[in-house]
Design an enzyme around this catalytic site. Structure first.
Site, PDB file in Angstrom:
ATOM      1  N   ARG A 270     -59.156  26.123  71.959  1.00 52.95           N
ATOM      2  CA  ARG A 270     -59.757  25.089  72.814  1.00 52.95           C
ATOM      3  C   ARG A 270     -60.633  24.252  71.892  1.00 52.95           C
ATOM      4  O   ARG A 270     -61.429  24.780  71.118  1.00 52.95           O
ATOM      5  CB  ARG A 270     -60.505  25.686  74.006  1.00 52.95           C
ATOM      6  CG  ARG A 270     -61.697  26.542  73.668  1.00 52.95           C
ATOM      7  CD  ARG A 270     -62.521  26.878  74.892  1.00 52.95           C
ATOM      8  NE  ARG A 270     -63.259  28.110  74.749  1.00 52.95           N
ATOM      9  CZ  ARG A 270     -64.416  28.240  74.091  1.00 52.95           C
ATOM     10  NH1 ARG A 270     -64.962  27.197  73.493  1.00 52.95           N
ATOM     11  NH2 ARG A 270     -65.015  29.399  74.011  1.00 52.95           N
ATOM     12  N   HIS A 274     -66.607  26.223  76.009  1.00 56.98           N
ATOM     13  CA  HIS A 274     -66.006  27.132  76.991  1.00 56.98           C
ATOM     14  C   HIS A 274     -65.969  26.471  78.363  1.00 56.98           C
ATOM     15  O   HIS A 274     -64.959  26.496  79.057  1.00 56.98           O
ATOM     16  CB  HIS A 274     -66.821  28.431  77.048  1.00 56.98           C
ATOM     17  CG  HIS A 274     -66.491  29.287  78.218  1.00 56.98           C
ATOM     18  ND1 HIS A 274     -65.343  30.044  78.284  1.00 56.98           N
ATOM     19  CD2 HIS A 274     -67.138  29.485  79.403  1.00 56.98           C
ATOM     20  CE1 HIS A 274     -65.311  30.680  79.447  1.00 56.98           C
ATOM     21  NE2 HIS A 274     -66.382  30.359  80.143  1.00 56.98           N
ATOM     22  N   TYR A 284     -71.518  28.912  67.799  1.00 55.89           N
ATOM     23  CA  TYR A 284     -70.748  30.109  67.414  1.00 55.89           C
ATOM     24  C   TYR A 284     -69.466  29.793  66.643  1.00 55.89           C
ATOM     25  O   TYR A 284     -68.716  30.690  66.289  1.00 55.89           O
ATOM     26  CB  TYR A 284     -70.448  30.979  68.648  1.00 55.89           C
ATOM     27  CG  TYR A 284     -69.770  30.250  69.803  1.00 55.89           C
ATOM     28  CD1 TYR A 284     -70.514  29.756  70.870  1.00 55.89           C
ATOM     29  CD2 TYR A 284     -68.388  30.072  69.824  1.00 55.89           C
ATOM     30  CE1 TYR A 284     -69.903  29.105  71.929  1.00 55.89           C
ATOM     31  CE2 TYR A 284     -67.774  29.420  70.879  1.00 55.89           C
ATOM     32  CZ  TYR A 284     -68.534  28.936  71.925  1.00 55.89           C
ATOM     33  OH  TYR A 284     -67.919  28.288  72.969  1.00 55.89           O
TER      34      TYR A 284
HETATM   35  C1  LIG Z   1     -64.964  40.390  85.460  1.00 53.44           C
HETATM   36  C2  LIG Z   1     -65.738  39.283  84.805  1.00 53.44           C
HETATM   37  N1  LIG Z   1     -66.595  39.581  83.792  1.00 53.44           N
HETATM   38  C3  LIG Z   1     -67.305  38.583  83.181  1.00 53.44           C
HETATM   39  C4  LIG Z   1     -67.168  37.285  83.591  1.00 53.44           C
HETATM   40  C5  LIG Z   1     -67.979  36.171  82.897  1.00 53.44           C
HETATM   41  N2  LIG Z   1     -67.090  35.362  82.048  1.00 53.44           N
HETATM   42  C6  LIG Z   1     -66.636  34.152  82.456  1.00 53.44           C
HETATM   43  S1  LIG Z   1     -65.640  33.443  81.338  1.00 53.44           S
HETATM   44  C7  LIG Z   1     -65.786  34.721  80.249  1.00 53.44           C
HETATM   45  C8  LIG Z   1     -65.031  34.719  78.941  1.00 53.44           C
HETATM   46  C9  LIG Z   1     -63.536  34.696  79.116  1.00 53.44           C
HETATM   47  O1  LIG Z   1     -62.878  34.480  77.913  1.00 53.44           O
HETATM   48  P1  LIG Z   1     -61.308  34.489  77.779  1.00 53.44           P
HETATM   49  O2  LIG Z   1     -60.718  35.557  78.643  1.00 53.44           O
HETATM   50  O3  LIG Z   1     -60.988  34.567  76.333  1.00 53.44           O
HETATM   51  O4  LIG Z   1     -60.823  33.119  78.418  1.00 53.44           O
HETATM   52  P2  LIG Z   1     -61.129  31.617  78.013  1.00 53.44           P
HETATM   53  O5  LIG Z   1     -62.340  31.206  78.809  1.00 53.44           O
HETATM   54  O6  LIG Z   1     -61.355  31.553  76.549  1.00 53.44           O
HETATM   55  O7  LIG Z   1     -59.953  30.825  78.442  1.00 53.44           O
HETATM   56  C10 LIG Z   1     -66.640  35.691  80.783  1.00 53.44           C
HETATM   57  C11 LIG Z   1     -67.011  36.950  80.084  1.00 53.44           C
HETATM   58  C12 LIG Z   1     -66.267  37.018  84.655  1.00 53.44           C
HETATM   59  N3  LIG Z   1     -66.047  35.785  85.090  1.00 53.44           N
HETATM   60  N4  LIG Z   1     -65.560  38.034  85.238  1.00 53.44           N
END
Ligand SMILES: Cc1ncc(C[n+]2csc(CCOP(=O)(O)OP(=O)(O)O)c2C)c(N)n1
Length: 372
Positions: A270, A274, A284
């Site tokens: 990306r 985020h 980061y």
């Molecule tokens: C079960 C759960 N734990 C924590 C979160 C908080 N959270 C939101 S986005 C994120 C990171 C996700 O990263 P990734 O799976 O790599 O997807 P990306 O956003 O990079 O597409 C987290 C930890 C959540 N939404 N749901």
């Protein structure tokens, strides 16, 4: 003899190294748009190749406009998609409208391409219930915020489709962070055990918010997580639309033929933060990481590929972007014209049959809203 076998089985280092070799990165176009594996080129007509690139351009235009809207405070939650067009749009291109989509919060482009009116996507972003009120024939669930939950839902859906003998596939997306959630393994395992028609995507964009991929898991690839569920896994260059399409099409065919699920890891990036809710990727990621991935932009290589084939011109692209911007503006207007969200309507949307407590709350808010 038995002695030698035992010693080999205990060579943990060799075992670790051998696994990675099972998941090489599948690629068709290199960074400049040159074909590196001619025999793997997808069976797409010229018009289809052009349509695929047009959808990718639309996705970038939507990202850019949504970023501005979010900065102006005119959207709610927005997770940028620039850089992930091959991973998202080219994967979706391999599916049929009747296939059932289980998106994550970043998968808005696929959802709109699957049939969600764009203004509803904006309403979802604003937390409006109308954003979850889908057209009857749309085979999709609203974007999942709980990471990994969509994997379980897609697995259950796949088992249901199989039981009812439907010629449909369920497909779902999570990220590299999502691949560490228990739900992801549980969903893949369940679908694998029942040989359900599901295609699972892990979009590995390198970061789960600020957690880099190498801190996320010790596994050298995320595709290998398929092995524990007894299903095929493949890693694909997620900046290469043709590779993502080819792998996706093969996975859909495999699942539809009754062989069970497939896991696809797309190596992508990306380009932005985020989300637009306050995260600064410069805290980061270093500049070198941005520069390295900018060169791999999926739009550049697809544009070069089509231009080389005589299928693309700059004028056409300028015209398209203008048209897309207009369409996006119209969708914003429609979203703006939707009556403001009432708390009572939100509560009415909680259960099909509301509980006593919810009924009391609805009555309380209706009174309050009526007084305004
Ligand atoms: C079960 C759960 N734990 C924590 C979160 C908080 N959270 C939101 S986005 C994120 C990171 C996700 O990263 P990734 O799976 O790599 O997807 P990306 O956003 O990079 O597409 C987290 C930890 C959540 N939404 N749901």
């Amino acid at each position: 003899m038995a002695q030698t076998k035992k010693i080999k089985a205990l060579d943990f280092e060799a075992q670790l190294k051998s696994v990675e070799k099972l998941y090489p990165t599948f690629q068709i176009l290199d960074e400049t748009g040159k074909v590196v594996s001619n025999d793997l080129l997808p069976d797409l007509k010229d018009e289809e190749l052009v349509e695929l690139f047009e959808q990718m351009l639309w996705s970038r235009a939507l990202n850019d406009r949504s970023t501005t809207l979010a900065r102006q405070g005119r959207l709610g939650f927005f997770a940028p998609t620039a850089g992930q067009e091959a991973s998202q749009v080219a994967s979706h291109f391999a599916f049929d409208k009747k296939d059932v989509l289980y998106p994550g919060y970043r998968d808005i482009p696929q959802l709109v391409l699957h049939g969600l009116p764009l203004h509803k996507a904006f309403l979802w972003s604003r937390g409006h219930v109308e954003g979850n009120n889908y057209p009857e024939d749309l085979q999709a669930m609203p974007p999942q915020i709980i990471i990994g939950a969509q994997i379980i839902q897609a697995a259950g859906s796949g088992v249901g489709l199989k039981k009812r003998g439907k010629q449909q596939v369920a497909f779902t997306y999570t990220g590299d962070g999502g691949s560490s959630q228990g739900d992801t393994y549980e969903g893949m395992n369940y679908a694998g055990a029942f040989k359900a028609p599901v295609v699972f995507y892990i979009q590995n964009n390198g970061y789960a918010i600020s957690t880099p991929r190498h801190v996320q898991t010790a596994a050298p690839t995320l595709a290998q997580k398929a092995a524990a569920a007894g299903i095929p896994g493949i890693q694909v260059d997620g900046m290469d639309a043709l590779a993502v399409y080819t792998v996706s099409k093969a996975a859909r065919d495999w699942a539809l033929a009754g062989n069970g699920p497939v896991l696809i890891e797309t190596l992508t990036s990306r380009f932005g933060p985020h989300s637009l809710s306050g995260d600064d990727p410069k805290r980061y990621r270093d500049q070198a990481s941005f520069d390295e991935w900018d060169k791999k932009d999926p739009l550049i290589r697809m544009r070069n590929f089509l231009t080389e084939k005589g299928l693309w011109t700059e004028e056409h692209e300028v015209e398209l972007i203008e048209r897309y911007d207009e369409e996006i503006k119209e969708a914003v207007k429609l979203a703006d014209a939707t009556p403001k969200q009432k708390v009572s309507d939100f509560l009415k949307n909680m259960f099909e049959v509301p509980t006593n407590v919810i009924e009391e709350q609805i009555a309380y808010f209706e009174k309050k809203e009526g007084n305004k």
